[in-house]
Design a protein around this motif. Structure first.
Motif, PDB file in Angstrom:
ATOM      1  N   SER A 265      41.367  34.948  44.516  1.00  0.00           N
ATOM      2  CA  SER A 265      40.109  34.597  43.984  1.00  0.00           C
ATOM      3  C   SER A 265      39.578  35.940  43.362  1.00  0.00           C
ATOM      4  O   SER A 265      39.545  37.006  43.884  1.00  0.00           O
ATOM      5  CB  SER A 265      39.256  33.791  44.856  1.00  0.00           C
ATOM      6  OG  SER A 265      38.882  34.616  45.969  1.00  0.00           O
TER       7      SER A 265
ATOM      8  N   ALA B 157      36.637  29.966  48.608  1.00  0.00           N
ATOM      9  CA  ALA B 157      36.535  31.127  47.945  1.00  0.00           C
ATOM     10  C   ALA B 157      35.240  31.718  47.534  1.00  0.00           C
ATOM     11  O   ALA B 157      35.121  32.834  47.554  1.00  0.00           O
ATOM     12  CB  ALA B 157      37.326  30.562  46.380  1.00  0.00           C
TER      13      ALA B 157
ATOM     14  N   TYR C  91      45.267  29.635  37.774  1.00  0.00           N
ATOM     15  CA  TYR C  91      43.770  29.972  38.073  1.00  0.00           C
ATOM     16  C   TYR C  91      42.948  28.941  37.387  1.00  0.00           C
ATOM     17  O   TYR C  91      43.089  28.510  36.188  1.00  0.00           O
ATOM     18  CB  TYR C  91      43.838  31.377  37.516  1.00  0.00           C
ATOM     19  CG  TYR C  91      44.343  32.442  38.476  1.00  0.00           C
ATOM     20  CD1 TYR C  91      44.014  32.753  39.482  1.00  0.00           C
ATOM     21  CD2 TYR C  91      45.575  33.170  38.027  1.00  0.00           C
ATOM     22  CE1 TYR C  91      44.203  33.670  40.492  1.00  0.00           C
ATOM     23  CE2 TYR C  91      46.208  33.966  38.523  1.00  0.00           C
ATOM     24  CZ  TYR C  91      45.750  34.413  39.923  1.00  0.00           C
ATOM     25  OH  TYR C  91      46.392  35.161  40.679  1.00  0.00           O
TER      26      TYR C  91
ATOM     27  N   MET D 110      39.863  31.199  40.752  1.00  0.00           N
ATOM     28  CA  MET D 110      40.682  31.151  42.224  1.00  0.00           C
ATOM     29  C   MET D 110      42.065  30.656  41.805  1.00  0.00           C
ATOM     30  O   MET D 110      42.297  29.806  41.045  1.00  0.00           O
ATOM     31  CB  MET D 110      40.023  30.197  43.300  1.00  0.00           C
ATOM     32  CG  MET D 110      39.688  28.944  42.653  1.00  0.00           C
ATOM     33  SD  MET D 110      39.318  27.619  44.098  1.00  0.00           S
ATOM     34  CE  MET D 110      40.810  27.135  44.870  1.00  0.00           C
TER      35      MET D 110
ATOM     36  N   LEU E 259      35.852  27.669  39.415  1.00  0.00           N
ATOM     37  CA  LEU E 259      35.643  27.280  40.867  1.00  0.00           C
ATOM     38  C   LEU E 259      35.082  25.491  40.644  1.00  0.00           C
ATOM     39  O   LEU E 259      35.032  24.845  41.589  1.00  0.00           O
ATOM     40  CB  LEU E 259      34.507  27.854  41.631  1.00  0.00           C
ATOM     41  CG  LEU E 259      34.998  29.284  41.903  1.00  0.00           C
ATOM     42  CD1 LEU E 259      34.054  29.941  43.192  1.00  0.00           C
ATOM     43  CD2 LEU E 259      36.318  29.392  42.365  1.00  0.00           C
TER      44      LEU E 259
END
Length: 463
Positions: free
Chosen positions: A249, A447, A287, A262, A290
């Motif tokens: 992250s 994260a 990735y 993350m 969030l």
């Protein structure tokens, strides 16, 4: 009866107290006389004893058994094992490596020179971690070298061990163990300078630039005071760090705006990727922001992993033609042999030599978009090949009209050249699926906690 005794005692006590108050001097004299008489008595008793000089003297002789003396000639001295760790160097010989490890053992050096595994793995190789166990006379007892391999999740271990008057060698494979590392930093001049200051490996810095490349132009948009926090893997063998792994992250604050990401391997996508019919590159982990938006865009912003732009998409003085001319592509400074990668999934429509481009590859993507990779020193794909985003298609060189090694890169839409950075930023993203959103949200909260902890490390160190 008891009451009478108590009453008598109280009456005596009152009488004595009254007498003491009226005759204090008589009490003091009586006490002094008592002490003197006691001292005199003691003196008189002491005076009656014999003089020590007149006492008789006697000699007493006894036989004493001596303590046992340890015979080192018959018993082995204690053996101590000393440990030392270092990394191999390209200039290492058997003697220089052992000397740096604190070993003084010519038979061990001769064995390293004669053993095939030792010669190939240790001597003349750099970056191999080596641990030596030395006896208390500086002879080699055991030497262990560890290094990571291309096989994900595994590392190699070379063990050279003393057996009697000689040595044995064995080569082993063992599992790597991953641990998480937290770090943070602030930009003062460049990303790599900041990560070096924070003792973050370059491979992590490159990943940071890759993760946020769709939102931040790391070549033109970095500001002094920008900050970042990162949580990344360290892969260990026998408890010793061997290499860095994936960024788990990260957060980057650029010009006051925060970007977070993350790594997430969607379970449904992973099952599809493991199936025999899997062929879609998007069915891999990637990735996400969030809140669940994928950071994997249809196009990467750069065909070379985090390199410097030597000539942008603008008017310039052409170094070969010696005149002002529109530069309808982007040049990336890189040394000869640097991997050049495709920025998106597509089909190779040309791979060969073409005029001023030299060795060049053309790739057709979805819609009417085409990318061009020129001045290559080596071509690694051919016409008709299907390629996936990030795949190496050739090596940087200086063929064609080039004054030095670099990669000339173009993005064309309906035949018209476009600014690659703007194309990458406008390309589509895919959100995480609703089926796994609850799992994702739980991991995203973890994260956030980890990134907050990483950010607090820089505040604490600054204080």
């Amino acid at each position: 009866m008891i009451k009478q005794i108590i009453a008598i005692g109280q009456a005596v006590s009152r009488t004595a107290t009254h007498w003491l108050q009226q005759h204090p001097k008589r009490l003091t004299a009586a006490v002094a006389a008592l002490l003197l008489s006691a001292g005199g008595g003691a003196f008189a008793v002491a005076s009656l004893g014999p003089d020590a000089a007149d006492l008789p003297v006697r000699d007493i002789l006894e036989t004493v058994q001596p303590l046992a003396v340890f015979d080192y000639s018959r018993e082995a001295a204690p053996v101590y094992v000393l440990y030392r760790t270092d990394s191999t160097r390209a200039s290492d010989t058997a003697d220089t490596l052992l000397k740096r490890l604190g070993i003084d053992d010519e038979p061990a050096a001769a064995y390293l020179r004669s053993d095939d595994n030792a010669r190939q793995i240790l001597l003349g190789r750099s970056g191999r971690q080596v641990t030596a166990e030395a006896l208390n006379d500086q002879r080699l007892n055991k030497l262990t070298a560890r290094w990571s391999t291309d096989d994900e999740g595994q590392f190699k271990r070379l063990v050279i061990e003393r057996k009697g008057d000689g040595f044995t060698t064995r080569l082993e494979t063992a599992a790597l163990r991953a641990s998480s590392q937290l770090a943070s930093g602030t930009i003062q001049s460049s990303l790599f300078a900041a990560t070096d200051e924070a003792k973050i490996p370059d491979t992590v810095a490159v990943q940071l630039a890759e993760i946020f490349s769709g939102d931040i132009d790391f070549r033109r948009e970095l500001r002094k005071g920008d900050r970042f926090s990162v949580v990344y893997e360290t892969l260990e063998g026998d408890g010793e760090p061997l290499r860095t792994g994936r960024v788990l992250s990260a957060e980057f604050v650029n010009a006051g705006k925060s970007y977070q990401a993350m790594w997430f391997d969607e379970p449904v996508a992973r099952q599809a990727a493991d199936s025999p019919q899997a062929g879609n590159p998007s069915s891999k982990g990637g990735y996400y922001t969030l809140d669940g938006q994928s950071l994997r865009r249809a196009f990467l912003s750069s065909p070379v992993a985090f390199s410097r732009i030597s000539s942008g998409f603008a008017m310039r003085f052409h170094p070969v033609l010696k005149q002002m001319r529109a530069h309808l592509g982007t040049d990336f400074a890189a040394s000869t042999g640097t991997p050049a990668r495709t920025v998106g999934d597509g089909l190779v429509t040309f791979s060969g030599v073409q005029n001023g481009y030299g060795n060049v590859v053309f790739i057709k993507h979805r819609g009417d978009t085409e990318t061009v990779y020129a001045h290559l020193s080596k071509l690694l794909v051919k016409r008709g090949d299907r390629v996936s985003q990030g795949q190496t298609i050739g090596l940087v060189g200086s063929t064609g009209w080039a004054t030095g090694p670099h990669l000339h890169f173009e993005v064309r839409n309906n035949g018209v050249q476009q600014d690659p950075m703007k194309v990458a930023q406008k390309s589509d993203t895919v959100p995480v699926t609703a089926a796994v959103k609850p799992v994702f949200d739980k991991l995203a909260q973890q994260a956030r906690v980890a990134l907050a902890a990483a950010a607090s490390m820089e505040v604490t160190s600054a204080q």
